[in-house]
Design a protein around this motif. Structure first.
Motif, PDB file in Angstrom:
ATOM      1  N   UNK A  27      43.323  -1.529  29.261  1.00 29.65           N
ATOM      2  CA  UNK A  27      44.607  -2.214  29.067  1.00 29.65           C
ATOM      3  C   UNK A  27      44.549  -3.304  27.991  1.00 29.65           C
ATOM      4  N   UNK A  28      43.380  -3.809  27.689  1.00 23.87           N
ATOM      5  CA  UNK A  28      43.233  -4.808  26.622  1.00 23.87           C
ATOM      6  C   UNK A  28      42.508  -4.166  25.436  1.00 23.87           C
ATOM      7  N   UNK A  29      42.961  -4.400  24.225  1.00 23.10           N
ATOM      8  CA  UNK A  29      42.420  -3.671  23.070  1.00 23.10           C
ATOM      9  C   UNK A  29      41.193  -4.319  22.419  1.00 23.10           C
ATOM     10  N   UNK A  30      40.514  -5.260  23.101  1.00 21.01           N
ATOM     11  CA  UNK A  30      39.449  -6.012  22.445  1.00 21.01           C
ATOM     12  C   UNK A  30      38.247  -5.152  22.061  1.00 21.01           C
ATOM     13  N   UNK A  31      37.879  -4.220  22.931  1.00 18.56           N
ATOM     14  CA  UNK A  31      36.736  -3.369  22.612  1.00 18.56           C
ATOM     15  C   UNK A  31      37.019  -2.526  21.362  1.00 18.56           C
ATOM     16  N   UNK A  32      38.212  -1.980  21.260  1.00 24.45           N
ATOM     17  CA  UNK A  32      38.596  -1.189  20.083  1.00 24.45           C
ATOM     18  C   UNK A  32      38.602  -2.062  18.837  1.00 24.45           C
ATOM     19  N   UNK A  33      39.090  -3.298  18.969  1.00 25.42           N
ATOM     20  CA  UNK A  33      39.120  -4.216  17.811  1.00 25.42           C
ATOM     21  C   UNK A  33      37.709  -4.534  17.339  1.00 25.42           C
ATOM     22  N   UNK A  34      36.775  -4.699  18.284  1.00 26.81           N
ATOM     23  CA  UNK A  34      35.386  -4.967  17.898  1.00 26.81           C
ATOM     24  C   UNK A  34      34.812  -3.779  17.127  1.00 26.81           C
ATOM     25  N   UNK A  35      35.082  -2.577  17.598  1.00 22.68           N
ATOM     26  CA  UNK A  35      34.603  -1.390  16.870  1.00 22.68           C
ATOM     27  C   UNK A  35      35.241  -1.285  15.491  1.00 22.68           C
ATOM     28  N   UNK A  36      36.524  -1.637  15.394  1.00 23.60           N
ATOM     29  CA  UNK A  36      37.211  -1.619  14.096  1.00 23.60           C
ATOM     30  C   UNK A  36      36.583  -2.618  13.132  1.00 23.60           C
ATOM     31  N   UNK A  37      36.334  -3.836  13.613  1.00 23.00           N
ATOM     32  CA  UNK A  37      35.743  -4.878  12.762  1.00 23.00           C
ATOM     33  C   UNK A  37      34.355  -4.461  12.301  1.00 23.00           C
ATOM     34  N   UNK A  38      33.563  -3.890  13.207  1.00 21.13           N
ATOM     35  CA  UNK A  38      32.213  -3.466  12.837  1.00 21.13           C
ATOM     36  C   UNK A  38      32.262  -2.345  11.792  1.00 21.13           C
TER      37      UNK A  38
END
Length: 68
Positions: A27-38
């Motif tokens: 429900x929170x997109x933080x994990x996806x954002x971390x993968x995007x940033x990496x």
């Protein structure tokens, strides 16, 4: 030598830490954002290395030395 983290990488990691296991939930997109940033950091580093290699081939190693 450890690579430097970008500001975006630090902020997303801070969000993950502050939200705990909920930050990794769907429900929170933080994990996806971390993968995007990496992924962006890896691609950016690869482009910089490619530019250095091209510059060395065109100008010679005396003009574009290895950073130490």
């Amino acid at each position: 030598m450890q690579p430097r983290e970008s500001a975006a990488h630090r902020r997303v990691k801070d969000c993950l830490l502050s939200h705990g296991n909920h930050g990794y939930a769907g429900e929170l997109p933080f994990e996806q954002r971390l993968r995007d940033v990496m992924a962006v950091e890896i691609a950016d580093g690869t482009a910089q290395i490619q530019k250095i290699i091209i510059a060395r081939e065109r100008c010679g190693r005396d003009f574009v030395p290895y950073p130490r």
